[in-house]
Structures are given as C-alpha cells and as structure tokens.
Design an enzyme around this catalytic site. Sequence first.
Site, PDB file in Angstrom:
ATOM      1  N   ARG A  37     -10.004  -7.214  -5.642  1.00  0.00           N
ATOM      2  CA  ARG A  37     -10.641  -6.426  -6.699  1.00  0.00           C
ATOM      3  C   ARG A  37     -12.161  -6.404  -6.569  1.00  0.00           C
ATOM      4  O   ARG A  37     -12.850  -5.884  -7.443  1.00  0.00           O
ATOM      5  CB  ARG A  37     -10.241  -6.967  -8.080  1.00  0.00           C
ATOM      6  CG  ARG A  37      -8.766  -6.824  -8.398  1.00  0.00           C
ATOM      7  CD  ARG A  37      -8.468  -7.295  -9.804  1.00  0.00           C
ATOM      8  NE  ARG A  37      -7.071  -7.146 -10.137  1.00  0.00           N
ATOM      9  CZ  ARG A  37      -6.137  -8.058  -9.886  1.00  0.00           C
ATOM     10  NH1 ARG A  37      -6.476  -9.197  -9.300  1.00  0.00           N
ATOM     11  NH2 ARG A  37      -4.874  -7.844 -10.208  1.00  0.00           N
ATOM     12  N   HIS A  67      -3.231  -7.556   3.749  1.00  0.00           N
ATOM     13  CA  HIS A  67      -3.290  -6.250   3.079  1.00  0.00           C
ATOM     14  C   HIS A  67      -4.723  -6.035   2.623  1.00  0.00           C
ATOM     15  O   HIS A  67      -5.282  -6.835   1.879  1.00  0.00           O
ATOM     16  CB  HIS A  67      -2.343  -6.212   1.881  1.00  0.00           C
ATOM     17  CG  HIS A  67      -2.046  -4.816   1.411  1.00  0.00           C
ATOM     18  ND1 HIS A  67      -3.031  -3.935   1.008  1.00  0.00           N
ATOM     19  CD2 HIS A  67      -0.876  -4.140   1.294  1.00  0.00           C
ATOM     20  CE1 HIS A  67      -2.481  -2.796   0.658  1.00  0.00           C
ATOM     21  NE2 HIS A  67      -1.169  -2.880   0.828  1.00  0.00           N
ATOM     22  N   TYR A  70      -7.356  -2.638  -2.329  1.00  0.00           N
ATOM     23  CA  TYR A  70      -7.004  -1.336  -2.878  1.00  0.00           C
ATOM     24  C   TYR A  70      -8.241  -0.507  -3.234  1.00  0.00           C
ATOM     25  O   TYR A  70      -8.137   0.695  -3.488  1.00  0.00           O
ATOM     26  CB  TYR A  70      -6.130  -1.498  -4.120  1.00  0.00           C
ATOM     27  CG  TYR A  70      -4.796  -2.136  -3.839  1.00  0.00           C
ATOM     28  CD1 TYR A  70      -3.901  -1.557  -2.946  1.00  0.00           C
ATOM     29  CD2 TYR A  70      -4.418  -3.318  -4.465  1.00  0.00           C
ATOM     30  CE1 TYR A  70      -2.667  -2.141  -2.684  1.00  0.00           C
ATOM     31  CE2 TYR A  70      -3.191  -3.914  -4.212  1.00  0.00           C
ATOM     32  CZ  TYR A  70      -2.320  -3.317  -3.318  1.00  0.00           C
ATOM     33  OH  TYR A  70      -1.112  -3.897  -3.047  1.00  0.00           O
ATOM     34  N   HIS A 107      -3.782   1.396   2.907  1.00  0.00           N
ATOM     35  CA  HIS A 107      -3.376   2.723   2.462  1.00  0.00           C
ATOM     36  C   HIS A 107      -4.346   3.739   3.066  1.00  0.00           C
ATOM     37  O   HIS A 107      -5.564   3.503   3.070  1.00  0.00           O
ATOM     38  CB  HIS A 107      -3.410   2.815   0.944  1.00  0.00           C
ATOM     39  CG  HIS A 107      -2.425   1.931   0.269  1.00  0.00           C
ATOM     40  ND1 HIS A 107      -2.248   1.907  -1.092  1.00  0.00           N
ATOM     41  CD2 HIS A 107      -1.524   1.043   0.762  1.00  0.00           C
ATOM     42  CE1 HIS A 107      -1.301   1.037  -1.418  1.00  0.00           C
ATOM     43  NE2 HIS A 107      -0.858   0.497  -0.297  1.00  0.00           N
ATOM     44  N   GLU A 146      -0.106   2.436   5.843  1.00  0.00           N
ATOM     45  CA  GLU A 146       1.082   2.289   5.000  1.00  0.00           C
ATOM     46  C   GLU A 146       1.546   3.630   4.434  1.00  0.00           C
ATOM     47  O   GLU A 146       0.735   4.438   3.976  1.00  0.00           O
ATOM     48  CB  GLU A 146       0.785   1.329   3.848  1.00  0.00           C
ATOM     49  CG  GLU A 146       2.005   1.062   2.977  1.00  0.00           C
ATOM     50  CD  GLU A 146       1.750   0.025   1.905  1.00  0.00           C
ATOM     51  OE1 GLU A 146       2.594  -0.093   0.997  1.00  0.00           O
ATOM     52  OE2 GLU A 146       0.702  -0.659   1.965  1.00  0.00           O
ATOM     53  N   ASP A 180       6.883   1.271   3.552  1.00  0.00           N
ATOM     54  CA  ASP A 180       7.233   0.709   2.251  1.00  0.00           C
ATOM     55  C   ASP A 180       8.438   1.461   1.703  1.00  0.00           C
ATOM     56  O   ASP A 180       8.378   2.678   1.511  1.00  0.00           O
ATOM     57  CB  ASP A 180       6.042   0.827   1.299  1.00  0.00           C
ATOM     58  CG  ASP A 180       6.271   0.128  -0.033  1.00  0.00           C
ATOM     59  OD1 ASP A 180       7.271   0.467  -0.717  1.00  0.00           O
ATOM     60  OD2 ASP A 180       5.469  -0.730  -0.406  1.00  0.00           O
ATOM     61  N   HIS A 183       7.844   3.350  -1.554  1.00  0.00           N
ATOM     62  CA  HIS A 183       6.939   4.485  -1.382  1.00  0.00           C
ATOM     63  C   HIS A 183       7.632   5.673  -0.722  1.00  0.00           C
ATOM     64  O   HIS A 183       7.460   6.817  -1.164  1.00  0.00           O
ATOM     65  CB  HIS A 183       5.727   4.070  -0.551  1.00  0.00           C
ATOM     66  CG  HIS A 183       4.863   3.048  -1.219  1.00  0.00           C
ATOM     67  ND1 HIS A 183       3.776   2.463  -0.611  1.00  0.00           N
ATOM     68  CD2 HIS A 183       4.931   2.492  -2.458  1.00  0.00           C
ATOM     69  CE1 HIS A 183       3.212   1.596  -1.440  1.00  0.00           C
ATOM     70  NE2 HIS A 183       3.898   1.594  -2.561  1.00  0.00           N
ATOM     71  N   HIS A 217       7.635  -3.124   4.047  1.00  0.00           N
ATOM     72  CA  HIS A 217       7.556  -3.682   2.699  1.00  0.00           C
ATOM     73  C   HIS A 217       8.878  -3.373   2.009  1.00  0.00           C
ATOM     74  O   HIS A 217       9.266  -2.195   1.912  1.00  0.00           O
ATOM     75  CB  HIS A 217       6.406  -3.050   1.902  1.00  0.00           C
ATOM     76  CG  HIS A 217       5.053  -3.493   2.347  1.00  0.00           C
ATOM     77  ND1 HIS A 217       3.901  -2.803   2.013  1.00  0.00           N
ATOM     78  CD2 HIS A 217       4.653  -4.559   3.083  1.00  0.00           C
ATOM     79  CE1 HIS A 217       2.862  -3.433   2.531  1.00  0.00           C
ATOM     80  NE2 HIS A 217       3.293  -4.490   3.185  1.00  0.00           N
ATOM     81  N   ASP A 230       4.592   5.373  -7.815  1.00  0.00           N
ATOM     82  CA  ASP A 230       4.693   4.076  -7.138  1.00  0.00           C
ATOM     83  C   ASP A 230       4.907   2.965  -8.163  1.00  0.00           C
ATOM     84  O   ASP A 230       3.951   2.475  -8.755  1.00  0.00           O
ATOM     85  CB  ASP A 230       3.407   3.838  -6.337  1.00  0.00           C
ATOM     86  CG  ASP A 230       3.386   2.481  -5.644  1.00  0.00           C
ATOM     87  OD1 ASP A 230       4.421   1.792  -5.637  1.00  0.00           O
ATOM     88  OD2 ASP A 230       2.318   2.116  -5.113  1.00  0.00           O
ATOM     89  N   HIS A 232       7.179  -0.572  -8.214  1.00  0.00           N
ATOM     90  CA  HIS A 232       8.112  -1.448  -7.514  1.00  0.00           C
ATOM     91  C   HIS A 232       9.116  -2.065  -8.482  1.00  0.00           C
ATOM     92  O   HIS A 232       8.800  -2.339  -9.644  1.00  0.00           O
ATOM     93  CB  HIS A 232       7.360  -2.572  -6.804  1.00  0.00           C
ATOM     94  CG  HIS A 232       6.468  -2.097  -5.703  1.00  0.00           C
ATOM     95  ND1 HIS A 232       5.774  -2.949  -4.877  1.00  0.00           N
ATOM     96  CD2 HIS A 232       6.154  -0.842  -5.277  1.00  0.00           C
ATOM     97  CE1 HIS A 232       5.075  -2.252  -3.999  1.00  0.00           C
ATOM     98  NE2 HIS A 232       5.281  -0.964  -4.233  1.00  0.00           N
ATOM     99  N   GLU A 262       7.055  -7.196  -2.051  1.00  0.00           N
ATOM    100  CA  GLU A 262       5.833  -7.038  -2.849  1.00  0.00           C
ATOM    101  C   GLU A 262       6.213  -6.870  -4.322  1.00  0.00           C
ATOM    102  O   GLU A 262       5.672  -6.021  -5.016  1.00  0.00           O
ATOM    103  CB  GLU A 262       5.041  -5.820  -2.384  1.00  0.00           C
ATOM    104  CG  GLU A 262       4.393  -5.950  -1.038  1.00  0.00           C
ATOM    105  CD  GLU A 262       3.570  -4.718  -0.707  1.00  0.00           C
ATOM    106  OE1 GLU A 262       2.457  -4.881  -0.221  1.00  0.00           O
ATOM    107  OE2 GLU A 262       4.047  -3.591  -0.950  1.00  0.00           O
TER     108      GLU A 262
END
Length: 284
Positions: A37, A67, A70, A107, A146, A180, A183, A217, A230, A232, A262
């Site tokens: 973050r 990973h 984001y 991504h 991804e 994924d 996804h 994933h 998206d 999960h 994930e």
Amino acid sequence: MPLLGAHQSIAGGLHLAFARIAQVGGESLQIFTANQRQWKAKALTDEEIRLFQETWQKHGFMPVASHASYLINLAAQDPDKAEKSIAAFSEELIRCRQLGINLVVIHPGSHGGRGIEAGLQEVSRNLEQALVRSRALDSELKILLETTAGQGTSLGSRFEELGYLLKNTRYPQHLGICVDTCHIFAAGYDIRRPATYNQTMAALAKQIGLDQIHLFHLNDSQKDCGSRVDRHAHIGQGRIGLEGFRLLLNDARFSHLPMTLETDKGPDLHEDVINLTRLRALID
C-alpha cells in the site's frame, strides 16, 4: 502433481512467510516483498536477505513468487503516475533479485479511457524501462503478467491482450503469464465443464502459448462467468465450483507448476488448510 500453496503475510519479517506456508502444508509460496500500500519501500538489509535465503534453503527452495504492489499502473497516462509506477516496479525487481526470487507477478494496468491499444503500448514501454533500470537483463527473472477480470479499463482480461504484450515487448525471455482462475472466469472464460475448459485452454494456447504459463492463482469466484467483477471465494464455495478445479489440477500440461491460493484467511490460517485439503482431494 502441482505444487499447491498460498500467499502468506510477511508480518514480522520476510522469512516468517516460510513458517506460515509450512503451517498450512503448502508446497509453494507467494508474498509481497514490501508493504503493497506504499509507493516507497525501505531498502532490504543484509540481515533480512540472509534470513530469507537461509530460511528458504531450510524449506527446500520451494517455488516462491512475489506479487507487485497494486498501486503500480504501467499503463498510466499521467507522466508522474507512470514514473512512480516504473520506479516502484524497478525497486520491486531489485528486491526480488536480492532475495533470489525469480517470479514476479504484476497486473498489466489500466488504460484510463485512452483505449486498449494505447494502454498496451504504454505497458510494453514501461516493462522494458523497469527491466533496464533494475539491471535484470542478465538474470533469470520472469515478470508474470496476470490475467485480470476486466473491471473498468483494466488490461489483461482477454488472452489476446496478454499475447500482444509477450510479442511486442523487448526482452521476451523475461516475460511470462500468471493465470488467475477467478479472473479468467469473471472475464468470460468458463472452466466448469470439460467442453468449456478445453475451449479456454485452446484459446490460451493460441493467443499466449501454454509454455508461457509459469504460475496459477487458485481462487473461486463470488460472481458469475463474464461478470467482469474480481471477487475471490474459497475453493468450491463460489460460482466455479469443484469441477473446474478438478479439471485444472488433473491437466498433465500444468502438473509441474506452482499454484497458490489468494483467498481470505484469519490469523490461524485454517482457511488455507481447508482450501488446500479440498484441492488435493480433487487430484486423481
């Protein structure tokens, strides 16, 4: 058999992720190498690197992927945001090289309304810049683009888009794909039945090449096929269901690959144990 594992926290130190994956019986691991973050991360110390590598060795050098944050958007239109993204991703690649991690998931990014073609061209240029800046060209590092669900203006929900990046970015030896399950399902690729599973894999083979896939994933989906949302879900508790995962886990073409969860979990990680148990029960 696939090497089943999960994304684990690095709270308290990067090396502690190995204790967490061992706790749930995982055979592969995914982590963030820094707080995902924040744009800027502290440089790794020699002690952090040593602890990570020594602990990794004790766990048999299981496959480990990082990973990327984001926050990073390699398709950003704004020059300042693009520069911050390139810098942050370059630092991620440097950290991974220091730790010995060769798989880095990211991504592709969001074109922000400029259009898919313009966005993909920007991603391609910025991937090249990050590889050069991080001095990763003489390494074995693989950037894994991804698959995405297709929310908003995000790129990578169509296999053709990822195929474009693989074909039109310099240094293709440093690129690969992370698939994924949530996804691709949300993007409209149905894997729930043998016929539709085979159609999806045929499209992957045609547009990307199955040899370009280096990581899966494993996530069920809260939303329907083609929803482009998206969200999960735990294995077998979403709209994909167990049969889709059975088909994937018994596909000999992917039997050597790491596959990581994930999905949400509590402090005791029992959700990972349950999900991994369900997945292993599906393997013939």
